[in-house]
Motif scaffolding. Structure first.
Motif, PDB file in Angstrom:
ATOM      1  N   LYS A  11      21.513  39.056  39.083  1.00  0.00           N
ATOM      2  CA  LYS A  11      22.331  40.221  38.761  1.00  0.00           C
ATOM      3  C   LYS A  11      22.297  41.206  39.924  1.00  0.00           C
ATOM      4  O   LYS A  11      21.336  41.222  40.694  1.00  0.00           O
ATOM      5  CB  LYS A  11      21.826  40.905  37.480  1.00  0.00           C
ATOM      6  N   LYS A  30      34.502  46.545  34.164  1.00  0.00           N
ATOM      7  CA  LYS A  30      34.731  45.146  33.814  1.00  0.00           C
ATOM      8  C   LYS A  30      35.867  44.563  34.658  1.00  0.00           C
ATOM      9  O   LYS A  30      35.788  43.434  35.157  1.00  0.00           O
ATOM     10  CB  LYS A  30      35.060  45.020  32.324  1.00  0.00           C
ATOM     11  N   SER A  31      36.918  45.333  34.805  1.00  0.00           N
ATOM     12  CA  SER A  31      38.050  44.872  35.607  1.00  0.00           C
ATOM     13  C   SER A  31      37.659  44.683  37.065  1.00  0.00           C
ATOM     14  O   SER A  31      38.085  43.727  37.724  1.00  0.00           O
ATOM     15  CB  SER A  31      39.203  45.883  35.509  1.00  0.00           C
ATOM     16  N   ALA A  33      34.656  43.917  38.163  1.00  0.00           N
ATOM     17  CA  ALA A  33      33.841  42.709  38.248  1.00  0.00           C
ATOM     18  C   ALA A  33      34.726  41.466  38.263  1.00  0.00           C
ATOM     19  O   ALA A  33      34.484  40.513  39.017  1.00  0.00           O
ATOM     20  CB  ALA A  33      32.856  42.655  37.082  1.00  0.00           C
ATOM     21  N   ALA A  34      35.782  41.493  37.448  1.00  0.00           N
ATOM     22  CA  ALA A  34      36.721  40.360  37.417  1.00  0.00           C
ATOM     23  C   ALA A  34      37.455  40.229  38.747  1.00  0.00           C
ATOM     24  O   ALA A  34      37.690  39.111  39.241  1.00  0.00           O
ATOM     25  CB  ALA A  34      37.718  40.545  36.281  1.00  0.00           C
ATOM     26  N   ALA A  37      35.113  38.739  41.188  1.00  0.00           N
ATOM     27  CA  ALA A  37      34.925  37.323  40.862  1.00  0.00           C
ATOM     28  C   ALA A  37      36.049  36.481  41.451  1.00  0.00           C
ATOM     29  O   ALA A  37      35.818  35.409  42.026  1.00  0.00           O
ATOM     30  CB  ALA A  37      34.861  37.145  39.348  1.00  0.00           C
ATOM     31  N   LYS A  43      31.277  33.597  39.148  1.00  0.00           N
ATOM     32  CA  LYS A  43      31.479  33.960  37.746  1.00  0.00           C
ATOM     33  C   LYS A  43      30.763  35.277  37.453  1.00  0.00           C
ATOM     34  O   LYS A  43      29.653  35.295  36.914  1.00  0.00           O
ATOM     35  CB  LYS A  43      30.975  32.845  36.837  1.00  0.00           C
ATOM     36  N   LEU A  44      31.404  36.365  37.810  1.00  0.00           N
ATOM     37  CA  LEU A  44      30.801  37.679  37.629  1.00  0.00           C
ATOM     38  C   LEU A  44      31.191  38.264  36.278  1.00  0.00           C
ATOM     39  O   LEU A  44      32.310  38.065  35.801  1.00  0.00           O
ATOM     40  CB  LEU A  44      31.244  38.637  38.733  1.00  0.00           C
ATOM     41  N   ALA A  45      30.262  39.034  35.693  1.00  0.00           N
ATOM     42  CA  ALA A  45      30.548  39.678  34.411  1.00  0.00           C
ATOM     43  C   ALA A  45      29.818  41.011  34.340  1.00  0.00           C
ATOM     44  O   ALA A  45      28.612  41.075  34.602  1.00  0.00           O
ATOM     45  CB  ALA A  45      30.129  38.778  33.249  1.00  0.00           C
ATOM     46  N   GLU A  47      27.751  43.579  32.633  1.00  0.00           N
ATOM     47  CA  GLU A  47      26.836  43.412  31.497  1.00  0.00           C
ATOM     48  C   GLU A  47      26.624  44.701  30.723  1.00  0.00           C
ATOM     49  O   GLU A  47      26.772  44.730  29.510  1.00  0.00           O
ATOM     50  CB  GLU A  47      25.486  42.882  31.990  1.00  0.00           C
ATOM     51  N   VAL A  57      25.875  43.946  36.915  1.00  0.00           N
ATOM     52  CA  VAL A  57      26.825  42.842  36.977  1.00  0.00           C
ATOM     53  C   VAL A  57      26.068  41.525  37.057  1.00  0.00           C
ATOM     54  O   VAL A  57      25.206  41.338  37.929  1.00  0.00           O
ATOM     55  CB  VAL A  57      27.757  42.995  38.203  1.00  0.00           C
ATOM     56  N   ASP A  58      26.383  40.603  36.153  1.00  0.00           N
ATOM     57  CA  ASP A  58      25.695  39.317  36.041  1.00  0.00           C
ATOM     58  C   ASP A  58      26.396  38.276  36.912  1.00  0.00           C
ATOM     59  O   ASP A  58      27.610  38.096  36.827  1.00  0.00           O
ATOM     60  CB  ASP A  58      25.695  38.878  34.571  1.00  0.00           C
TER      61      ASP A  58
END
Length: 342
Positions: A11, A30-31, A33-34, A37, A43-45, A47, A57-58
């Motif tokens: 992370k 969130k956006s 991170a996407a 990615a 594959k980021l998410a 958290e 961010v995972d």
């Protein structure tokens, strides 16, 4: 403590500039991170939001060192980002247990290497003070129970917590054992559980004058267990939130601390040449709320500048001395050390 294991980074902690939309909006984070990615192929998410405002961010458990570098470079290149750093691991600073009789607690009273604690008891025993032990949690012990107040489990990953869930109000130590060599990264060793948090808590606040066990250095104080170390240590994001909560600060999704600590004890550390901003932000907040933060220098016989949170500002960094009053052979050293104790 010895050589620290090289645990993989799963992370990253992203701090956005205050004017950026991502600084105040989880949807925007969130956006972002996407977007990163898509740019990096990882594959980021997003958290969660940390107490200091940063975004966790995972990257997933299969991310390589190169993957982490690419992700962090992508965030650094974004003008909306103030900083990005890995969510590093910290580990319990191993200590040798004391014997269970006061007469053998030389560290308290011997003239050469001791701390002259009996003279200090004439002035105070810690009454009215709560000390948060941010560590592995508690194992029920009759010589501690009367001096313990409610704490919290800040381990957010259920597999690390070993209690079947993430954060909760039960700071019970579920064990930090490792079954096999390499389980926690290159250089890690199989080991039994340390029960480190209970050991540290006993040193600080074991019930005294009760005809059993040891004497606590501040036996009039209350101890609050704040669990951050489980399987393979603990993350800087969890530890930072624990510092904030223990000192009376607000942490998203966590109930307020009913008995904020006046002192925080961190007998833990990880390898880092700088103090991560997530630590420094939490520490600064704790100090501003009137809490003293005490940190172990580390037990790797190396300069403290390479270990964190010992190398952070606004902390009291404590090295170890021997029975003869010398630096313990394993103790870290350097200009970051403020005081030494047996």
């Amino acid at each position: 403590m010895g050589t620290l294991p090289s645990a993989p980074v799963e992370k990253v902690i992203v701090t956005y500039k205050s004017q950026a939309a991502e600084a105040g909006s989880n949807t925007a984070a969130k956006s972002d991170a996407a977007e990163k990615a898509a740019k990096t192929g990882e594959k980021l998410a997003f958290e969660r939001r940390l107490a200091g405002g940063a975004a966790l961010v995972d990257l997933g458990d299969s991310a390589t060192k190169q993957d982490v570098t690419e992700v962090m470079d992508a965030f650094r290149a974004d003008p909306a980002v103030a900083s990005v750093e890995p969510d590093i691991r910290a580990y319990a600073m191993a200590v040798t247990p004391n014997d269970t009789e006061y007469a053998k607690q030389w560290d308290l009273f011997e003239a050469t290497g001791g701390m002259n604690v009996p003279a200090a008891w004439d002035k105070t025993t810690g009454s009215g003070v709560t000390v948060a032990v941010i560590d592995t949690g508690y194992a029920a012990h009759s010589d501690l129970a009367a001096n313990t107040v409610a704490g919290y489990d800040f381990i957010s990953t259920s597999s690390d917590a070993r209690d079947g869930n993430g954060r909760d109000a039960d700071a019970k130590d579920e064990g930090d054992w490792n079954a096999t060599d390499g389980e926690c990264g290159t250089g890690s060793r199989a080991s039994n559980s340390s029960w480190h948090g209970t050991h540290v808590a006993g040193t600080i606040g074991a019930v005294t004058h009760n005809t059993k066990g040891i004497a606590g250095i501040a036996y009039g104080a209350k101890v609050q267990h704040v669990r951050v170390l489980g399987k393979c240590g603990g993350s800087s994001s969890d530890i930072a939130d624990a510092i904030t909560w223990a000192s009376g600060g607000s942490v998203p999704g966590v109930p307020a601390n009913a008995t904020p600590a006046k002192v925080i004890n961190l007998s833990l550390g990880g390898a880092s040449s700088t103090c991560p901003s997530v630590y420094q932000t939490a520490i600064n907040g704790a100090v501003q709320r009137g809490t003293t933060v005490v940190v172990a220098a580390g037990n790797s016989n190396a300069n403290t500048s390479g270990f964190t949170p010992a190398n952070c500002s606004n902390v009291i960094t404590v090295a170890s001395t021997s029975r003869e009053g010398n630096r313990s052979y394993y103790s870290n050293y350097g200009t970051a050390v403020d005081v030494s104790a047996p």
